[in-house]
Design an enzyme around this catalytic site. Structure first.
Site, PDB file in Angstrom:
ATOM      1  N   LYS A  74       0.836  -1.213   0.000  1.00  3.86           N
ATOM      2  CA  LYS A  74       0.000   0.000   0.000  1.00  3.86           C
ATOM      3  C   LYS A  74       0.864   1.253   0.000  1.00  3.86           C
ATOM      4  CE  LYS A  74      -3.229  -2.737   2.716  1.00  3.86           C
ATOM      5  NZ  LYS A  74      -2.453  -3.571   3.643  1.00  3.86           N
ATOM      6  N   HIS A 107      -3.430   3.638   0.524  1.00  5.17           N
ATOM      7  CA  HIS A 107      -3.669   3.127   1.882  1.00  5.17           C
ATOM      8  C   HIS A 107      -4.810   3.854   2.604  1.00  5.17           C
ATOM      9  CE1 HIS A 107      -1.382   0.929   5.310  1.00  5.17           C
ATOM     10  NE2 HIS A 107      -2.662   0.978   5.581  1.00  5.17           N
TER      11      HIS A 107
END
Ligand code: A2P
Length: 258
Positions: A74, A107
């Site tokens: 991420k 993220h």
């Protein structure tokens, strides 16, 4: 229950992963090796977890061919600016010891400036420039699939209202006994975007509480499976990918047979 789901890109993703959030250095490598030995083929990580180097070593030492493992990372909040994305991705690739990711997620839907200002309002308001750059990373072959994490329905609508070359394949969010997110599950299903459930057992102190919930215990006794296996099966039955975290070998095994 399905062992895999098919993404809107056509790729097949294993329905259960080992989550490595909060798996510390010095323990995460062994957890990854145990998981791969026992049949897991999906590791869910992130740059900010600070353990990608050890995850990468474990992957190599496991001798499981790279192409057999679904690897997710991420993009951290400080690297949303288009010029920061490729270096951030390259850093994760290098740490993980691979030249591609199966999945790369934004993220959080918020951007931090890496400079003296802690917060960048423009990028926060609009993840589209970040998304365009991630599409380029797919075209370059560094990433097979792209998606987002911690986006609610409104943020998904805002992002997908733009002209996208690639639709988000995944939205990874917290889903568990205490936070079943039925509206997001329904919306995502209709939109062809798969959800991934993090903290699927309830996270931290609430794990015990969810595993001891009367309805979970009842089903566990009726079916002769453990409460954690009940919870994990529930996620897969709802059509979500499930990412239980554990660094305890017997739990890693237990969670895989859910
Ligand atoms: P540990 O890593 O020490 O084994 P979640 O994925 O919902 O965030 O839950 C992770 C937490 O639940 C971790 O503290 C993990 O502990 C614990 N855990 C993972 N699997 C099980 C299980 N099968 N039974 C009980 N606790 C578990």
């Amino acid at each position: 229950l399905p062992s895999h789901y098919t993404l809107n890109s056509g790729d097949k993703i294993p329905s259960v992963a080992l989550g490595v959030w909060k798996a510390g250095r010095g323990e995460v490598g062994q957890a990854v090796k145990t998981a791969l030995e026992r049949g897991y083929r999906h590791i869910d990580g992130a740059w900010i977890y600070g353990n990608e180097l050890e995850v990468g070593h474990a992957l190599k030492e496991s001798k499981v061919p790279r192409e057999e493992v679904w690897l997710t990372s991420k993009l951290w909040n400080t690297a949303h600016a288009p010029e920061d994305i490729e270096p951030a991705l390259d850093d994760s690739l290098q740490k993980l010891g691979t030249n591609y990711l199966d999945l790369y997620l934004i993220h959080w839907p918020v951007a931090f400036s890496s400079g003296p200002e802690a917060y960048d309002a423009d990028l926060t308001a609009n993840p589209y420039p970040t998304w365009k750059k991630l599409e380029e990373m797919v075209e370059k072959g560094k990433v097979r699939n792209i998606g987002v994490s911690n986006f609610n329905i409104q943020r998904m609508k805002n992002l997908t209202a733009n002209p996208l070359k690639i639709l988000p394949a995944i939205n990874q969010v917290e889903i568990n006994y205490f936070l079943p997110q039925p509206k997001l599950v329904e919306w995502s299903k209709q939109s062809g975007i798969l959800l991934e459930a993090y903290s699927p057992l309830g996270s931290d102190k609430r794990v015990k509480e969810s595993l001891n919930a009367p309805v979970v215990k009842e089903i566990s006794e009726e079916l002769g499976i453990t409460p954690a296996q009940v919870m994990i099966s529930w996620h897969v039955q709802r059509g979500t990918i499930v990412l239980p975290k554990s660094v305890t070998p017997c739990r890693i095994v237990e969670n895989w047979h859910g």
